[in-house]
Write an enzyme that holds these catalytic residues in place. Structure first.
Site, PDB file in Angstrom:
ATOM      1  N   ASP A   1       0.661  -1.183   0.076  1.00 59.41           N
ATOM      2  CA  ASP A   1      -0.170  -0.274   0.440  1.00 59.41           C
ATOM      3  C   ASP A   1       0.345   0.986  -0.404  1.00 59.41           C
ATOM      4  O   ASP A   1       0.383   2.506   0.610  1.00 59.41           O
ATOM      5  CB  ASP A   1      -0.567   0.091   1.583  1.00 59.41           C
ATOM      6  CG  ASP A   1      -0.111  -0.328   2.429  1.00 59.41           C
ATOM      7  OD1 ASP A   1       0.532  -0.337   2.155  1.00 59.41           O
ATOM      8  OD2 ASP A   1      -0.609  -0.081   3.108  1.00 59.41           O
TER       9      ASP A   1
ATOM     10  N   GLU B   1      -0.400  -9.124  -1.236  1.00 62.86           N
ATOM     11  CA  GLU B   1      -0.717  -8.564   0.120  1.00 62.86           C
ATOM     12  C   GLU B   1      -1.734  -7.566  -0.623  1.00 62.86           C
ATOM     13  O   GLU B   1      -2.334  -6.688  -0.331  1.00 62.86           O
ATOM     14  CB  GLU B   1      -0.175  -7.768   0.679  1.00 62.86           C
ATOM     15  CG  GLU B   1      -0.712  -7.425   2.180  1.00 62.86           C
ATOM     16  CD  GLU B   1       0.798  -7.002   3.146  1.00 62.86           C
ATOM     17  OE1 GLU B   1       0.925  -6.993   4.033  1.00 62.86           O
ATOM     18  OE2 GLU B   1       0.035  -5.521   3.107  1.00 62.86           O
TER      19      GLU B   1
ATOM     20  N   GLU C   1      -2.498   5.329   2.337  1.00 63.90           N
ATOM     21  CA  GLU C   1      -2.309   3.787   2.313  1.00 63.90           C
ATOM     22  C   GLU C   1      -3.546   2.974   1.613  1.00 63.90           C
ATOM     23  O   GLU C   1      -3.482   2.142   0.732  1.00 63.90           O
ATOM     24  CB  GLU C   1      -1.795   2.918   3.178  1.00 63.90           C
ATOM     25  CG  GLU C   1      -0.492   3.265   3.755  1.00 63.90           C
ATOM     26  CD  GLU C   1      -0.286   4.566   4.677  1.00 63.90           C
ATOM     27  OE1 GLU C   1       0.832   4.557   5.030  1.00 63.90           O
ATOM     28  OE2 GLU C   1      -0.909   5.252   5.006  1.00 63.90           O
TER      29      GLU C   1
ATOM     30  N   HIS D   1       4.585   5.018  14.272  1.00 63.92           N
ATOM     31  CA  HIS D   1       4.634   6.256  13.437  1.00 63.92           C
ATOM     32  C   HIS D   1       3.497   6.727  12.415  1.00 63.92           C
ATOM     33  O   HIS D   1       3.825   7.769  11.909  1.00 63.92           O
ATOM     34  CB  HIS D   1       5.711   5.918  12.418  1.00 63.92           C
ATOM     35  CG  HIS D   1       5.200   4.998  11.433  1.00 63.92           C
ATOM     36  ND1 HIS D   1       5.236   3.346  11.679  1.00 63.92           N
ATOM     37  CD2 HIS D   1       5.243   4.705   9.867  1.00 63.92           C
ATOM     38  CE1 HIS D   1       4.784   2.530  10.919  1.00 63.92           C
ATOM     39  NE2 HIS D   1       4.594   3.747  10.263  1.00 63.92           N
TER      40      HIS D   1
ATOM     41  N   ARG E   1       0.288   8.383  10.243  1.00 60.69           N
ATOM     42  CA  ARG E   1       0.094  10.331  10.257  1.00 60.69           C
ATOM     43  C   ARG E   1      -1.181  10.753  10.888  1.00 60.69           C
ATOM     44  O   ARG E   1      -0.891  11.272  11.434  1.00 60.69           O
ATOM     45  CB  ARG E   1       0.347  10.310   8.798  1.00 60.69           C
ATOM     46  CG  ARG E   1       0.964  10.881   7.912  1.00 60.69           C
ATOM     47  CD  ARG E   1       0.937  10.971   6.410  1.00 60.69           C
ATOM     48  NE  ARG E   1       2.579  10.382   5.845  1.00 60.69           N
ATOM     49  CZ  ARG E   1       2.953  10.058   4.719  1.00 60.69           C
ATOM     50  NH1 ARG E   1       2.182   8.292   5.170  1.00 60.69           N
ATOM     51  NH2 ARG E   1       4.532   9.750   3.632  1.00 60.69           N
TER      52      ARG E   1
ATOM     53  N   HIS F   1      10.670   6.612  15.098  1.00 62.69           N
ATOM     54  CA  HIS F   1      10.433   6.948  14.364  1.00 62.69           C
ATOM     55  C   HIS F   1      11.411   8.142  14.001  1.00 62.69           C
ATOM     56  O   HIS F   1      11.348   9.189  14.939  1.00 62.69           O
ATOM     57  CB  HIS F   1       9.559   6.849  13.741  1.00 62.69           C
ATOM     58  CG  HIS F   1       9.313   6.715  12.112  1.00 62.69           C
ATOM     59  ND1 HIS F   1       9.033   8.043  11.603  1.00 62.69           N
ATOM     60  CD2 HIS F   1       9.253   5.548  11.254  1.00 62.69           C
ATOM     61  CE1 HIS F   1       9.363   7.790  10.284  1.00 62.69           C
ATOM     62  NE2 HIS F   1       8.996   6.405  10.167  1.00 62.69           N
TER      63      HIS F   1
END
Length: 376
Positions: free
Chosen positions: A97, A119, A133, A212, A214, A245
């Site tokens: 993604d 996937e 994603e 991490h 967003r 991160h």
């Protein structure tokens, strides 16, 4: 001979594509396989390439300071054009993604190559979670010719979108292939970093944290950090390890809120082999990572997922993960429930992993062997 170009750009993609590269390489009489990395991530990607001994034939080296989605998307499509013109692949394999996945599927489609999506079929049906994603997956799905779905639920998502079932193969997830191949090697050959950290932990129960995404930036990370602070203070016997991160939006709240707490270890992001060791050592894992949701159950680790929704509902249904979002009290309560209720912990840690048996890559390669180039 079938010409196959495998494209990836981030560490998670590299981990999940590495065993597939190796599986294809076992059949040189049937496949001409080349690897192209966009280097959407650079240092973390290179660590995985070294661990799995993969040497890309094409390296676009696109990572730049201050990189945004606009520039990255355009650069991937533009820079893949000469690669596709040089190799002229019959099939282009992409994974998951990422922006690399979405842009590479567009470039592959433009070139006339058949797009193969590893996937495939994961969905939240919320285009903003995870962002970007979810939409990257959906765009890739519309361009894909052959869909390799990790679970039957993923296949059902694709069928509902009018994808022909004959073009879908349920394989399990290639990340389990990578994990099974890696975990024993990591135990035999721990790095100096891991040896030093293991000495500091001194056999104490370990809570491993990663975060991490967003959608958790801002208030979400503040609530997460407040939860971890409370857990650490109330459970002094517990050691918390958090590979932080490098994004400033993660670094700032994590260091400000958690930096001075004695039993919280804030460390740099771990190389893949070190992270595998850390997952195996952990008692409980708290994460917002998709890959960890898939990997950890194979190691018998309960996972608390710091997301409001997940495109991996099979793990929730199987009871191997619990969604806690960024709700401070829920993170605390679920962590304490696992620490204090041994029966609950054992039940969750012994659940069957719904993401596969470690044979996904052989299923994919066998499928590709059977394809007739003249009829695809």
């Amino acid at each position: 001979m079938k010409k196959i170009l495998i494209v990836f750009g981030t560490r998670p993609e590299a981990i999940k594509m590495a065993p597939l590269v190796k599986e294809f390489e076992l059949h040189p009489e049937e496949f001409d396989v080349r690897v192209c990395v966009t280097a959407q991530h650079r240092e973390m990607l290179d660590q995985v390439l070294t661990f799995f001994d993969i040497k890309p034939q094409y390296d676009l080296d696109l990572m730049k300071p201050g990189q945004d989605l606009y520039g990255l998307t355009a650069a991937i499509i533009t820079e893949l054009k000469p690669v596709l013109e040089d190799f002229k692949p019959d099939f282009i394999f992409v994974h998951g993604d990422t922006t690399t996945t979405m842009a590479s599927s567009i470039a592959g489609f433009y070139s006339g190559a058949k797009v193969c999506h590893i996937e495939a079929g994961l969905r939240t049906h919320n285009k903003y979670a995870p962002f970007p994603e979810e939409i990257n997956r959906q765009i890739t799905g519309r361009l894909t010719d052959f869909h390799f779905a990790p679970t039957t639920a993923s296949k059902e998502n694709l069928v509902k979108e009018n994808i022909d079932p004959k073009d879908i193969l349920v394989t399990g997830n290639t990340v389990i292939d990578a994990l099974i191949q890696s975990v024993e090697k990591v135990k035999r050959e721990p790095s100096s970093l891991i040896k030093d950290l293991d000495d500091k932990l001194n056999k104490a129960p370990l809570l491993l944290v990663t975060g991490h995404r967003r959608e958790n930036h801002g208030d979400g990370f503040i609530r997460i950090c407040e939860a971890l602070k409370t857990i650490a203070i109330e459970r002094k016997e517990l050691q918390i390890v958090y590979p932080v991160h490098l994004n400033p939006k993660v670094l700032e709240p994590v260091n400000r809120i958690l930096g001075d707490i004695e039993n919280i270890h804030l460390i740099k992001p771990l190389a893949y082999h070190d992270f595998i060791w850390m997952m195996d050592r952990a008692k409980i894992i708290i994460t917002d990572s998709g890959g960890v949701q898939e990997e950890a159950p194979s190691l018998g680790k309960p996972v608390l997922v710091m997301r409001e929704t997940t495109e991996r509902p099979e793990a929730v249904d199987a009871g191997t993960v619990i969604l806690v979002g960024t709700n401070t009290q829920k993170i605390i309560n679920e962590t304490f429930a696992l620490l204090d209720n041994e029966a609950h912990f054992k039940e969750m840690s012994s659940r069957h992993n719904p993401y596969g048996d470690g044979n996904a890559c052989s299923r994919i390669v066998n499928f590709m062997k059977e394809l007739d180039l003249k009829n695809v």
